[in-house]
Design a protein around this motif. Structure first.
Motif, short mmCIF file in Angstrom:
data_model
loop_
_atom_site.label_atom_id
_atom_site.label_comp_id
_atom_site.label_asym_id
_atom_site.label_seq_id
_atom_site.Cartn_x
_atom_site.Cartn_y
_atom_site.Cartn_z
N ALA A 227 0.82 -1.21 0.00
CA ALA A 227 0.00 0.00 0.00
C ALA A 227 0.85 1.27 0.00
O ALA A 227 0.43 2.31 -0.51
N THR A 228 2.06 1.18 0.56
CA THR A 228 2.92 2.37 0.64
C THR A 228 3.53 2.74 -0.70
O THR A 228 3.66 3.93 -1.03
N LEU A 229 3.89 1.73 -1.51
CA LEU A 229 4.62 1.99 -2.75
C LEU A 229 3.93 2.98 -3.69
O LEU A 229 4.57 3.94 -4.14
N PRO A 230 2.64 2.81 -4.02
CA PRO A 230 2.03 3.78 -4.94
C PRO A 230 1.95 5.19 -4.37
O PRO A 230 2.16 6.17 -5.10
N PHE A 231 1.67 5.30 -3.07
CA PHE A 231 1.59 6.64 -2.47
C PHE A 231 2.98 7.27 -2.35
O PHE A 231 3.13 8.48 -2.50
N LEU A 232 4.00 6.45 -2.10
CA LEU A 232 5.37 6.96 -2.07
C LEU A 232 5.78 7.44 -3.46
O LEU A 232 6.41 8.50 -3.60
N THR A 233 5.42 6.68 -4.50
CA THR A 233 5.74 7.08 -5.87
C THR A 233 5.05 8.40 -6.22
O THR A 233 5.65 9.29 -6.84
N LEU A 234 3.78 8.53 -5.81
CA LEU A 234 3.05 9.78 -6.05
C LEU A 234 3.72 10.94 -5.33
O LEU A 234 3.87 12.04 -5.90
N LEU A 235 4.13 10.71 -4.10
CA LEU A 235 4.81 11.75 -3.32
C LEU A 235 6.10 12.17 -4.00
O LEU A 235 6.40 13.37 -4.10
N MET A 236 6.87 11.20 -4.49
CA MET A 236 8.13 11.52 -5.17
C MET A 236 7.87 12.30 -6.44
O MET A 236 8.66 13.19 -6.80
N TRP A 237 6.80 11.98 -7.14
CA TRP A 237 6.44 12.73 -8.35
C TRP A 237 6.12 14.19 -8.00
O TRP A 237 6.56 15.11 -8.69
N LEU A 238 5.38 14.39 -6.91
CA LEU A 238 5.02 15.74 -6.48
C LEU A 238 6.25 16.54 -6.05
O LEU A 238 6.32 17.75 -6.26
N LEU A 239 7.24 15.83 -5.46
CA LEU A 239 8.45 16.50 -4.98
C LEU A 239 9.52 16.62 -6.06
O LEU A 239 10.54 17.28 -5.85
#
Length: 312
Positions: free
Chosen positions: A40-52
Motif C-alpha cells: 500500500a505504501t509503494l504507490p503513495f510513495l511514488t506519487l509523493l516523489m512525483w510531487l516532490l
C-alpha cells in the motif's frame, strides 16, 4: 523554518498514530500487516516523489545497478535492514512489546553519536559524553536485570544505525533509495499477504478492511514524506531535536495500549531518558548561540551600512 517544524511534528504524530492504527487491522497478524503496508505504501510513495520531483533518484539508482551489478547486493542488504525495522514497528504494539521498541528509538541517536565518533573520528562534546555514560548505565542495569537487553531494543538501536550508515556509504540516502528498498522486498511482502489463513480472505469477509489497508499506506507515505521534507527545511540540530518527539509518542502510545513499566524497569528508562534530555539541552543551547550570533551579525551589518550612508 516554521514549515519544517510543522512537518517534523506531523511526521512524529503520524508514526505515533500508526502504533494505534495496528489495532484496526483485526484478523491480520504482524507479517500480513507488514506485507500490506509495503504494497500500500509503494504507490503513495511514488506519487509523493512525483510531487516532490524526486523520481529521478529511481532512475539514477537503476543506472548504477546496470553499471555495477554487485551494487544490487548492497541494495538487497539495505532492503532487508529497513524491512526488518518496518516489520518490528508493527509487531511491537501488536504483541505488547511497544515500550521495548520505543526504547530502541531513544537509544538510536546515542548509537549514531558513538558510530560517528568511532567510524568517522568525530569528537564528542561534554554533554554527549555524559549522555553516553547515562545510556550505558541504563543499558547495564537492563543487562544486569535480565542478563541481556531486550532484543527489540537492540535491533532498533543497532539495526537502524547500520541501515543509516549503509545508505550514507553507498549514496542512497534519499527517497529513491527507500523506493528501491520497498520494491526489492515486495516478493516477500506478497508472500506474507498470502500466509496463514490468507489475508485476502479477511478482506473478503471484512470489505471495510480494504480502506484500513489503504489508510495504512497513506499514513506511511505522509509520515515518511513529512520526515524527509522536514530534513530539507530545518537546520540539522533542530531536526535532530524534534526527532525525539517520535519515541516519546511511541512510548505514550504503548502505555495507552495497556503496557506497563515495572518498578525495576524504571532504573533502565530513567538514565536513558536523562541522556536524551542532555542531548536536547545541548542542541537547544547551540540553537540559542546560533540565533544570538545571527542577531549580532545582522546588527553589525546595519551599523556598517549606516556608516557607509553617513560617509564615515
Amino acid at each position: 523554518m516554521f514549515k519544517g517544524i510543522i512537518l517534523s511534528v506531523i511526521a512524529s504524530v503520524t508514526f505515533g498514530v500508526l502504533y494505534f492504527y495496528t489495532k484496526l487491522l483485526t484478523g491480520l497478524d504482524s507479517e500480513q500487516t507488514f506485507g500490506w503496508r509495503m504494497v500500500a505504501t509503494l504507490p503513495f510513495l511514488t506519487l509523493l516523489m512525483w510531487l516532490l520531483g524526486d523520481l529521478n533518484h529511481i532512475k539514477t539508482i537503476y543506472q548504477r545497478i546496470i553499471a555495477q551489478p554487485a551494487f544490487f547486493l548492497l541494495l538487497i542488504l539495505s532492503s532487508i535492514l529497513t524491512s526488518v525495522q518496518l516489520w518490528l514497528f508493527l509487531w511491537g504494539p501488536m504483541n505488547g512489546r511497544g515500550l521495548q521498541v520505543s526504547l530502541g528509538y531513544f537509544l538510536l541517536p546515542l548509537v549514531l553519536v558513538l558510530s560517528g565518533s568511532l567510524l568517522y573520528g568525530e569528537k564528542l562534546s561534554k554533554f554527549q559524553i555524559a549522555a553516553v555514560v547515562l545510556a550505558v548505565i541504563g543499558v547495564s542495569h537492563e543487562i544486569f536485570r535480565l542478563g541481556s537487553i531486550a532484543w527489540e531494543t537492540a535491533l532498533v538501536a543497532f539495526g537502524y544505525s547500520a541501515y543509516f550508515l549503509l545508505r550514507k556509504k553507498i549514496g542512497t540516502d534519499n527517497l529513491g533509495g527507500f523506493w528501491w528498498d520497498i520494491v526489492i522486498i515486495l516478493p516477500i511482502a506478497l508472500y506474507f499477504i498470502q500466509s496463514g489463513k490468507g489475508s485476502l480472505v479477511v478482506l473478503q469477509q471484512q470489505p471495510l478492511m480494504l480502506l484500513v489497508v489503504l489508510g495504512l499506506g497513506v499514513l506511511s507515505a505522509i509520515g515518511l514524506g513529512s520526515y524527509i521534507l522536514a530534513s530539507r527545511f530545518l537546520p540539522m540540530i533542530l531536526f535532530g531535536l524534534l526527532s525525539y518527539l517520535e519515541p516519546i509518542l511511541l512510548a505514550l502510545a504503548s502505555l495507552a495500549l495497556g503496557e506497563k513499566i515495572t518498578s525495576e524497569e524504571w532504573y533502565t528508562y530513567i538514565p536513558i531518558w536523562c541522556a536524551v534530555l542532555l542531548l536536547v539541552i545541548e542542541g537547544s543551547w547551540h540553537l540559542y548561540q546560533q540565533r544570538k550570533n545571527k542577531v549580532a551579525f545582522e546588527r553589525n551589518i546595519e551599523v556598517y551600512q549606516k556608516r557607509l550612508k553617513n560617509g564615515e
